[in-house]
Design a protein around this motif. Structure first.
Motif, short mmCIF file in Angstrom:
data_model
loop_
_atom_site.label_atom_id
_atom_site.label_comp_id
_atom_site.label_asym_id
_atom_site.label_seq_id
_atom_site.Cartn_x
_atom_site.Cartn_y
_atom_site.Cartn_z
N VAL A 1 30.28 32.49 42.55
CA VAL A 1 30.49 33.97 41.80
C VAL A 1 30.13 34.77 43.04
CG1 VAL A 1 29.73 35.72 40.51
CG2 VAL A 1 30.17 33.41 39.60
N LEU A 2 28.82 34.90 43.71
CA LEU A 2 28.56 35.37 45.03
C LEU A 2 29.69 35.44 45.87
CD1 LEU A 2 26.22 37.31 46.28
CD2 LEU A 2 25.43 35.12 47.03
N ALA A 3 30.22 33.98 46.32
CA ALA A 3 31.14 33.78 47.48
C ALA A 3 32.44 34.45 47.06
CB ALA A 3 31.18 32.36 47.52
N VAL A 4 32.87 34.49 46.00
CA VAL A 4 34.14 34.96 45.81
C VAL A 4 33.83 36.53 45.73
CG1 VAL A 4 35.72 35.24 43.83
CG2 VAL A 4 34.89 32.93 44.41
N PHE A 5 33.03 37.05 45.25
CA PHE A 5 33.19 38.61 45.34
C PHE A 5 32.92 38.86 46.68
CE2 PHE A 5 31.73 39.01 40.39
CZ PHE A 5 33.14 39.12 40.21
N GLY A 6 32.13 38.15 47.60
CA GLY A 6 31.97 38.29 49.03
C GLY A 6 33.31 38.41 49.47
N VAL A 7 34.18 37.35 49.28
CA VAL A 7 35.55 37.27 49.80
C VAL A 7 36.28 38.59 49.30
CG1 VAL A 7 37.82 36.17 49.73
CG2 VAL A 7 35.54 34.71 50.08
N MET A 8 36.11 38.96 48.35
CA MET A 8 36.94 39.93 47.76
C MET A 8 36.48 41.34 48.67
SD MET A 8 36.93 39.48 43.77
CE MET A 8 37.21 41.07 43.22
N GLY A 9 35.07 41.43 48.96
CA GLY A 9 34.73 42.47 49.61
C GLY A 9 35.23 42.53 51.23
N TRP A 10 35.28 41.50 51.55
CA TRP A 10 35.83 41.33 52.98
C TRP A 10 37.40 41.75 53.13
CZ3 TRP A 10 33.23 41.55 57.07
CH2 TRP A 10 31.86 41.24 57.15
N ALA A 11 38.03 40.83 52.02
CA ALA A 11 39.72 41.13 51.93
C ALA A 11 39.77 42.60 51.49
CB ALA A 11 40.21 39.97 51.09
N ASN A 12 38.97 43.36 51.03
CA ASN A 12 39.39 44.45 50.41
C ASN A 12 40.09 44.41 49.34
OD1 ASN A 12 39.17 47.21 50.73
ND2 ASN A 12 40.96 47.75 51.62
N ILE A 13 39.76 43.39 48.15
CA ILE A 13 40.26 43.44 47.06
C ILE A 13 39.30 44.08 46.06
CG2 ILE A 13 40.97 41.80 45.10
CD1 ILE A 13 41.71 39.85 47.48
N SER A 14 39.87 44.92 45.17
CA SER A 14 38.70 45.80 44.52
C SER A 14 38.38 45.00 43.35
CB SER A 14 39.50 47.14 44.14
OG SER A 14 40.34 46.93 43.04
N LEU A 15 37.16 45.39 42.63
CA LEU A 15 36.78 45.03 41.43
C LEU A 15 37.53 45.96 40.62
CD1 LEU A 15 34.63 42.98 40.64
CD2 LEU A 15 33.02 44.78 40.54
N ASN A 16 38.43 45.22 39.79
CA ASN A 16 39.26 46.12 38.91
C ASN A 16 39.48 45.41 37.48
OD1 ASN A 16 41.58 44.21 39.30
ND2 ASN A 16 41.67 45.11 41.04
N VAL A 17 40.13 46.07 36.65
CA VAL A 17 40.54 45.36 35.32
C VAL A 17 40.73 43.99 35.37
CG1 VAL A 17 40.95 47.59 34.22
CG2 VAL A 17 42.98 46.31 35.03
N ALA A 18 41.47 43.52 36.50
CA ALA A 18 42.04 42.16 36.58
C ALA A 18 41.07 41.34 37.21
CB ALA A 18 43.43 42.25 37.19
#
Lengths: 783, 267
Positions: A645-662
């Motif tokens: 969970v940490l790794a995936v959210f970390g990747v999202m942070g680096w890849a500039n993918i926002s935490l959104n409804v999806a």
């Protein structure tokens, strides 16, 4: 217990299988998703105060969920030509005739107020009329210039540069949602038929966005389901090299999906963009369950009869599968803690689906495997993965510090990425830049008043609104709201009062420069409003902005499309200032409208998902503690579960993918997938150590068998869901890609971090600790 | 056709030619429904409304929440070959009391309209309104109250059996395709040619408004609709108009319809 259950299922397998198949067939009609409901009540509880505010506003002033059509001409001269203005007029007239259309706002329906010149015997006069009434006596260019000179129209119904005109369609919100696709299709038909090729028509607005969501949801189901199944089939075939087993797995998955969707429908739940995730979720978990069963059955079949293989598979996998499914279901059920109807329904629906899948798989898959007569030779996945997995198990158990060092570095990098993670739900940005919704938003946001809006509802006793004090406060608030970033247009009854005041020349002496202002004299204001409302256009405009008894009014704020969190922030500022400005007055302000609804909804979704993930996390591990009847192994399960969970959210942070409804749903899905693998691994480890193996051997064995199953599952699901990455709708693409990543990371965590943790803390998790615990239990039992 | 003036005159359907109408009831000519419809419409349109009148109204406007606002107004009207004239003065509520309109109709030309706002103490000219637009902010249009310009419509007699045979059902269709209300189905009394009910259709072809004459009385020589209601089905609003007092042929002269009078009225 497990043996008894295995014996029961073996005895009744045919009856149970028949019931399962009949049920699946019966659910086919209700599982056929053709209607998607992304309506307001699918998301909001009607008891929600934000929804109640909106309902109160809507009762008074009508809905604010609009369709915006921007007509873009190649040049200003073309728009302000006879053809251009006739196009706006014809489109307006045609759209007005469409069922459920309540009102159309455009240059063709716009009201203008002008002073009439003084003549002998009077002091001039007032002309409240439709702008297009002038077309009979003035040239189109003059009429266009009049519109551009009017600050109430400029930037709203016509762009500053005169090249783009807006047609805003308001609907009867009590009826529109039931006929929305047909109504929007009819309007789109009118627009495409009427609009010459040199003009461009852009459609947007909250209703168009909702409809686009519905189309995308349905398209995703229709377009991606076949390739997902095909890729899954190929992956299963590649790994098991058996068409029969491939088909068997697919049939089992299909039956689980049918039951899940059927029960979802039976509960009266509606399908929306969120519940469209239900099928992927069930498929992922069903394949995970089935692969474990398939692998175990194959292994046992090689050494014994069908019955023995059946009984051993069910006996050995019943508890871990139940635990894995139960924890995942509980995790999903925790979504019920939110106050969003769609999320609650998704939580309940997926929890039921997961448990149903467990119940079906444990009966159906071994039963169907028993029907196969083929020789259960080693499957490719066994041939290919066993040795490498065993090697990895050995490596992890012998190099725990190295493994943990690498994990720590990855955790640090992910942790830093986590700080870059931002919450942002921008519905327009979810679509490709070339998508009509994005191109139209660009035009409407830059040239017109923007596609988003919110309203300030003002409520007081009758006649409160037309008091000078109230109108002056409204004026102050309007001016302040205009200065907020992204706000493109603010309008209210004050604009009309000031305009009439100016055109009647109330504010100044005859001949003096006219000043638009709010009079201090209540009777002047009452008569200005009365005069304005005498003409039909004025009356309609007044009804739009104030209640007939002047107990309510609205300030309409239009803004460009943006992240719903920014909208939410703007709304909070507006609410704070409105409360401050109206403090001590007769009037109570409430910020509402579709902008507030949707930004609040997105805010609710993200916040509630975070809180429900936390709830799920606690609940899932509480259950794991209970399953293993050991706090130590419960604790052990947390580490490899947190890491992905940490790794995936970390990747999202680096890849500039926002935490959104999806993307926020990933956390729950990841937890559901990951904890299954962990439970299987730890169960196997404990079983083998309890049988006398040492830690290292037990880890090797668990990695070779359960790790292999996890790898097989991860490969099948990642390949299949990678198909979603091709979706034009970014959240679906992100979901597909990130789900694959989650499964990969979860697999790595299971085969590296879990063994390393066991080896680093032998006193807590090692074989000796398990043996000691067992010896202690035996002692207590004999005493 | 005159607008404002007719508003207050044609509603009070006259009785003087009633004898003639009574005589003609039995003479509905044979012919096509169109010819018969035109005959009924013409009789309704050509009723004598007296030379002049002074009428006091109470107007109740109900919004979609059923909240009512009351207005009281007095209308003076006078017919003349050079153009009808009317003066409308609001007397209630207090904040608009004294607000008054003066309308001078000119045959074949735009009417002149003047507005007096007591808070400004000045006379302002106001631009004219279309027949199918709101009458002083109510659910009635000028046309609803004043009657339809005869030549703007085509007519068809739907039946002569309404109200157990006491009324005609008439369909009127606007010649102007862009009319806001292109079709009206009216119920017209055979004995008085009073319009007692009308379904007014919008552009979509569905009923937009419903008119009902809820009380028809004989005031002096004239049959008068003394209570009426107009419902806007789409907007879910309605307006009730009640005649408080009606006087006909009171001898009003042009002096009662001057700009000076417009101001003088409330001084």
């Amino acid at each position: 217990m497990s043996q008894a259950i295995a014996a029961f299922i073996w005895r009744w397998r045919r009856v149970l299988t028949t019931i399962i198949v009949i049920g699946a067939v019966a659910f086919v009609p209700s599982a056929n998703i053709t209607k998607i409901d992304n309506d307001l009540t699918a998301w909001f509880s009607v008891k929600d105060p934000i929804y109640k505010d909106y309902a109160r506003f809507r009762d008074e002033f009508g809905g604010t969920r609009t369709l915006i059509i921007a007509i873009e001409a190649p040049t200003r001269d073309r728009l302000l030509s006879a053809d251009g203005l006739q196009l706006v007029e014809a489109l307006t007239a045609d759209i007005e005739k469409v069922n459920t259309v309540q009102r159309v706002s455009s240059l063709a329906t716009a009201t203008v107020i002008d002073a009439l010149p003084a003549t002998p015997g009077d002091d001039g006069g007032l002309d409240v009329r439709r702008l297009f009434k002038d077309l009979g006596r003035k040239t189109p260019a003059e009429v266009g210039a009049r519109a551009l000179g009017d600050e109430l129209l400029r930037g709203d119904l016509i762009s500053e540069d005169g090249t783009t005109a807006a047609i805003i369609v308001f609907f009867d919100e009590a009826k529109i949602d039931t006929v929305r696709p047909q109504v929007l299709a009819e309007i789109e038909g009118i627009v495409s038929r009427r609009t010459p090729t040199e003009f461009k028509a852009h459609l947007n607005g909250s209703l168009e966005i909702t409809e686009a969501y519905n189309r995308v949801t349905l398209d995703n189901q229709r377009v991606f389901t076949p390739p997902i199944f095909l890729v899954t089939m190929l992956a299963i075939y590649l790994l098991f090299r058996s068409w029969k087993k491939t088909l068997l797995t697919l049939v089992a998955v299909l039956i689980s999906v049918l039951w899940s969707l059927g029960l979802y429908s039976l509960l009266g739940f509606s399908y929306n963009v969120l519940s469209s995730m239900l099928v992927p979720l069930i498929v992922v978990l069903a394949i995970a369950d089935d692969v474990h069963i398939l692998q175990h059955f194959d292994h046992e079949r090689r050494h014994g009869s069908k019955e023995a293989a059946f009984r051993s598979t069910v006996a050995n996998l019943f508890a871990p599968l139940l635990g894995a499914s139960g924890t995942t279901a509980l995790g999903m059920l925790s979504l019920c803690t939110t106050n969003i109807v769609a999320v609650q329904q998704f939580g309940i629906g997926s929890a039921i689906g997961i448990m149903v899948d467990f119940a079906l798989s444990i009966v159906l898959v071994p039963t169907m495997l028993g029907w196969l007569d083929e020789v259960t030779a080693e499957a490719p996945q066994e041939t290919w993965f066993s040795a490498p997995m065993r090697w990895i198990g050995r490596f992890s158990s012998r190099n725990p510090w190295r493994v943990m060092a690498v994990a720590t570095v990855i955790t640090a990098i992910a942790g830093f990425g986590l700080t870059k993670l931002h919450v942002d739900t921008n519905h327009i940005n979810f679509f490709a830049k070339s998508h009509p919704l994005s191109t139209s938003a660009a035009v409407i946001d830059t040239k017109l008043a923007g596609i988003y809006n919110f309203q300030v509802l003002l409520e007081g006793p009758p006649d409160a609104i037309k008091q000078p004090d109230t109108l002056k406060r409204m004026d102050q608030l309007s001016r302040e709201l205009e200065r907020l970033p992204y706000v493109r247009k603010v309008s209210s009854v004050v604009d009309y009062v000031k305009r009439v005041d100016r055109e009647l020349g109330v504010g100044g002496a005859a001949g003096a420069a006219r000043v638009a202002q709010v009079s201090d004299d209540p009777s002047v204001i009452a008569q200005e409003l009365f005069v304005f409302g005498l003409a039909d256009e004025g009356r309609v405009e007044l009804e739009r902005v104030t209640a007939s008894d002047f107990s309510k009014a609205q300030i309409s704020v239009k803004l460009a499309s943006m992240s719903s969190d920014l909208v939410f922030e703007q709304i909070r500022v507006a609410e704070r200032r409105a409360n401050e400005i109206f403090a001590g007055s007769l009037v109570t302000p409430t910020v509402t409208g579709s902008g507030r609804l949707f930004s609040t909804l997105d805010h609710y979704l993200v916040v509630s998902q975070i809180s429900s993930f936390a709830t799920a996390f606690v609940t899932v591990f509480a259950v794991i503690f209970i399953i293993f009847r050991s706090w130590r192994f419960g604790l052990l399960a947390i580490i490899p579960n947190l890491f992905p969970v940490l790794a995936v959210f970390g990747v999202m942070g680096w890849a500039n993918i926002s935490l959104n409804v999806a993307t926020i749903m990933l956390a729950s899905v990841a937890l559901g997938v990951v904890d299954d693998d962990t439970i299987h691994f730890i169960s196997r480890f404990r079983r083998d150590t309890a049988g006398g193996m040492n830690s290292q051997d037990a880890i090797e064995e668990a990695t070779a068998s359960e790790g292999r199953a996890s790898l097989t599952t991860a490969l099948i699901n990642s390949t299949a869901f990678a198909v979603l990455a091709f979706s034009e709708y970014k959240p679906t693409a992100w979901f597909g890609a990130l789900l694959g990543l989650t499964m990969a990371v979860a697999f790595l965590a299971e085969i590296f971090i879990l063994p390393a943790t066991i080896m680093l803390l032998p006193g807590l998790f090692g074989a000796d600790a398990v043996h000691a615990k067992r010896r202690a239990r035996v002692k207590v039992g004999s005493a | 056709m005159s607008r404002l003036l007719i508003v207050f005159l044609t509603l009070f359907l006259k009785a003087e030619p009633g004898i003639a109408i009574q005589q003609e009831v039995g003479t509905l000519p044979a012919g096509s429904p169109q010819a018969q419809g035109e005959w009924v419409a013409r009789h309704s349109d050509q009723r004598d409304t007296g030379r002049d009148g002074r009428v006091t109204f109470k107007m109740k406007l109900f919004d979609r929440q059923d909240r009512a606002r009351e207005r009281a107004l007095t209308v003076l009207s006078k017919k003349a070959p050079s153009g009808d004239k009317s003066l409308t003065r609001f007397t209630y509520p207090a904040d608009i009391a004294g607000t008054a309109f003066l309308v001078w109709e000119h045959p074949g030309a735009d009417a002149e309209r003047f507005l007096y706002l007591p808070s400004l103490a000045r006379v302002r000219r106001i631009a004219g309104s279309e027949a199918q637009e709101s009458f002083v902010g109510s659910d009635f249009t000028y046309e609803d109250i004043g009657g339809r310009a005869f030549d703007d419509y085509t007519y068809t007699l739907v039946n002569d059996t309404a109200d157990n045979g006491a009324s005609y059902t008439l369909e009127s269709r606007a010649r102007n395709a862009g009319a806001r209300f292109p079709r009206v189905i009216s119920t017209i009394r055979k004995d008085t040619f009073v319009v007692t009910h009308a379904d007014i259709y919008g552009k979509r072809g569905d009923i937009q408004k419903v008119f009902d004459a809820t009380r028809v009385e004989r005031v002096g020589k004239y049959w008068t609709v003394t209570s009426m209601r107009m419902q806007d089905v789409g907007q879910k609003t309605r307006t009730e108009l009640t005649v408080e007092k009606a006087e006909y042929d009171v001898g009003l002269t042009d002096d009662a319809f001057t700009r000076r009078e417009l101001e003088k009225v409330i001084k």
